[in-house]
Design a protein around this motif. Structure first.
Motif: not given
Length: 146
Positions: A22-25, A28-51
């Motif tokens: 979460y913190r690293a995401s 990374a977002h604050a660095s200005g480099c494009p991120q495909r997922r928010s920090a919340g999805w970086a973590v939450g993505g582990w818990f959603v089936p299929v994704i």
């Protein structure tokens, strides 16, 4: 006994990793480099089936790339690719097939076979290397991220 210790270690380390992710995401977002997922999805993505099969990989790739000089951000992050391949292989090697009453029953569970445990150990080592590399890179202000 080793199985119990391994599972306890996994469940003790997972929350620490998710906080780091979460913190690293966010960094990374604050660095200005494009991120495909928010920090919340970086973590939450582990818990959603299929994704959970690709969101965490994308998040870690983007975190990795954010720490690279702009000219190297388009390269393939091979350490991240190896880590994710091992993670998926740990699931595949966790498949167990049993024949019961004339039918075949298949189940999959991490840590359920020797192959899955071995692959998870390699996955953990690769993840340690990723975390150490990303955390050791200087941030935009010249300070090391933690």
């Amino acid at each position: 006994a080793f199985d119990v210790v391994g599972l306890l270690l996994f469940f003790a380390i997972m929350p620490v990793f998710l906080v780091w992710l979460y913190r690293a995401s966010g960094n990374a977002h604050a660095s200005g480099c494009p991120q495909r997922r928010s920090a919340g999805w970086a973590v939450g993505g582990w818990f959603v089936p299929v994704i959970f099969l690709w969101f965490p990989y994308q998040a870690v790739c983007d975190i990795w790339r954010a720490g690279q000089p702009p000219e190297r951000r388009t390269g393939i992050p091979w350490l991240v690719v190896a880590w994710w391949a091992c993670w998926l292989l740990a699931w595949v090697t966790g498949v167990q097939v049993a024949k019961k009453a004339g039918s075949i029953h298949a189940s999959v569970a991490l840590y359920s076979t020797s192959g899955s445990r071995l692959t998870l150990a390699v996955t953990a080592i690769l993840l340690i290397l990723i975390v150490r590399t990303v955390s050791g890179r200087p941030s935009g202000d010249g300070q090391t991220r933690r």
